[in-house]
Design an enzyme around this catalytic site. Structure first.
Site, mmCIF file in Angstrom:
data_model
loop_
_atom_site.group_PDB
_atom_site.id
_atom_site.type_symbol
_atom_site.label_atom_id
_atom_site.label_comp_id
_atom_site.label_asym_id
_atom_site.label_seq_id
_atom_site.Cartn_x
_atom_site.Cartn_y
_atom_site.Cartn_z
ATOM 1 N N THR A 89 -7.562 11.586 1.778
ATOM 2 C CA THR A 89 -6.306 11.315 2.472
ATOM 3 C C THR A 89 -5.406 12.540 2.445
ATOM 4 O O THR A 89 -5.668 13.511 1.729
ATOM 5 C CB THR A 89 -5.541 10.142 1.816
ATOM 6 O OG1 THR A 89 -5.152 10.525 0.490
ATOM 7 C CG2 THR A 89 -6.389 8.877 1.765
ATOM 8 N N TYR B 85 3.318 10.110 -11.126
ATOM 9 C CA TYR B 85 2.383 9.272 -10.376
ATOM 10 C C TYR B 85 1.623 8.294 -11.271
ATOM 11 O O TYR B 85 1.654 7.075 -11.049
ATOM 12 C CB TYR B 85 1.393 10.135 -9.593
ATOM 13 C CG TYR B 85 0.392 9.309 -8.807
ATOM 14 C CD1 TYR B 85 0.782 8.652 -7.646
ATOM 15 C CD2 TYR B 85 -0.924 9.189 -9.236
ATOM 16 C CE1 TYR B 85 -0.122 7.878 -6.926
ATOM 17 C CE2 TYR B 85 -1.833 8.423 -8.527
ATOM 18 C CZ TYR B 85 -1.429 7.770 -7.377
ATOM 19 O OH TYR B 85 -2.331 6.998 -6.673
ATOM 20 N N ASN C 91 0.806 -1.216 0.000
ATOM 21 C CA ASN C 91 0.000 0.000 0.000
ATOM 22 C C ASN C 91 0.842 1.270 0.000
ATOM 23 O O ASN C 91 0.387 2.305 -0.490
ATOM 24 C CB ASN C 91 -0.921 -0.003 1.226
ATOM 25 C CG ASN C 91 -1.575 1.339 1.479
ATOM 26 O OD1 ASN C 91 -2.499 1.736 0.787
ATOM 27 N ND2 ASN C 91 -1.087 2.067 2.485
ATOM 28 N N LYS D 94 1.888 4.032 -11.465
ATOM 29 C CA LYS D 94 0.797 3.101 -11.191
ATOM 30 C C LYS D 94 0.513 2.210 -12.397
ATOM 31 O O LYS D 94 0.107 1.048 -12.245
ATOM 32 C CB LYS D 94 -0.453 3.861 -10.761
ATOM 33 C CG LYS D 94 -0.319 4.562 -9.408
ATOM 34 C CD LYS D 94 0.024 3.586 -8.295
ATOM 35 C CE LYS D 94 0.049 4.257 -6.927
ATOM 36 N NZ LYS D 94 0.373 3.312 -5.829
#
Length: 254
Positions: free
Chosen positions: A212, A177, A91, A181
């Site tokens: 978050t 980013y 994670n 991924k």
């Protein structure tokens, strides 16, 4: 009877807050012994203590996924205390842009991006997953039903991100980013192909746009909602899928 004989053992990296912490909380509620992987020992122990106070079998383990020594030491600690690992949730991840909403990540625009930032993102989001997975594989092989879950993102879907009329068309182009991924999804497939014969199920998941620190709390899902798909794929039956990419809404396009 010792706890490893009666409970599954799960390691969640980057689990002292956010989606990882929510996943750890849910796995503990299901009766697993959960290891909170955290770079900061104090924050990891604080999160573990809170979950223990709620009745969970939860322990903190210092784990910086970009530090090979720390990764090796974490694997050794798990070996010494539990002897095996049943679930690994990779994670831990970073956006590279700090705690800003995706709409404000102007520093990731490909034509102007800082290569050092790109390297840092891949170091955590891709190379860190390889380091942790490889260190934990000997422990996972001792489990009767090992599961690996890699936490990806809808932003890593080439199909979704290349659709000019799709739901993500408004996002700024990203050279760090999103590609990290995408690479994680590709890596997931390769691990799944290698480990399929051993009964180790390996899947990637996209939690959705979760509230978050990493997006400056602009997400519309709670960490618990985002963690649901992590937990589902971590608890698959033996006939469950492998080499897949899933969100709460079901299978996702690569």
């Amino acid at each position: 009877m010792n706890e490893q004989a009666i409970q599954k053992i799960a390691l969640v990296t980057g689990a002292n807050k956010g989606i990882g912490r929510a996943a750890a909380e849910r796995l503990a509620a299901l009766g697993m012994t959960v290891l909170i992987g955290a770079r900061d020992p104090r924050r990891g122990e604080e999160a573990a203590a809170e979950l223990r106070a709620a009745g969970g079998h939860v322990h903190a383990i210092t784990l910086n996924v970009t530090d090979q020594t720390a990764v090796r030491e974490a694997a050794e600690q798990i070996q010494e205390r539990f002897g095996r690992l049943d679930v690994l949730i990779n994670n831990a991840g970073i956006t590279g842009s700090g705690n800003v909403s995706p709409e404000d990540a102007t520093d990731q625009i490909p034509s102007a991006v800082d290569l050092d930032m790109v390297r840092a993102v891949f170091e955590t989001n891709v190379f860190g997953v390889i380091a942790v997975t490889n260190a934990m594989l000997p422990l996972l092989r001792r489990s009767p039903a090992p599961r690996i879950v890699n936490v990806g993102s809808h932003a890593g879907s080439l199909t979704l991100m290349s659709d000019p009329d799709g739901p993500f068309a408004a996002l700024l182009p990203s050279a760090a980013y999103s590609p990290s991924k995408s690479a994680l999804s590709a890596l997931t497939v390769q691990y799944a192909n290698e480990l399929r014969k051993d009964g180790i199920l390996v899947n990637a998941v996209a939690p959705g746009f979760v509230d978050t620190d990493s997006n400056d709390h602009t997400g519309h899902l709670t960490p618990a909602q985002g963690a649901a798909i992590l937990v589902r794929m971590a608890t698959l039956d033996t006939d469950g899928p492998t080499a897949g990419f899933f969100g709460e809404e079901g299978p996702l396009p690569w």
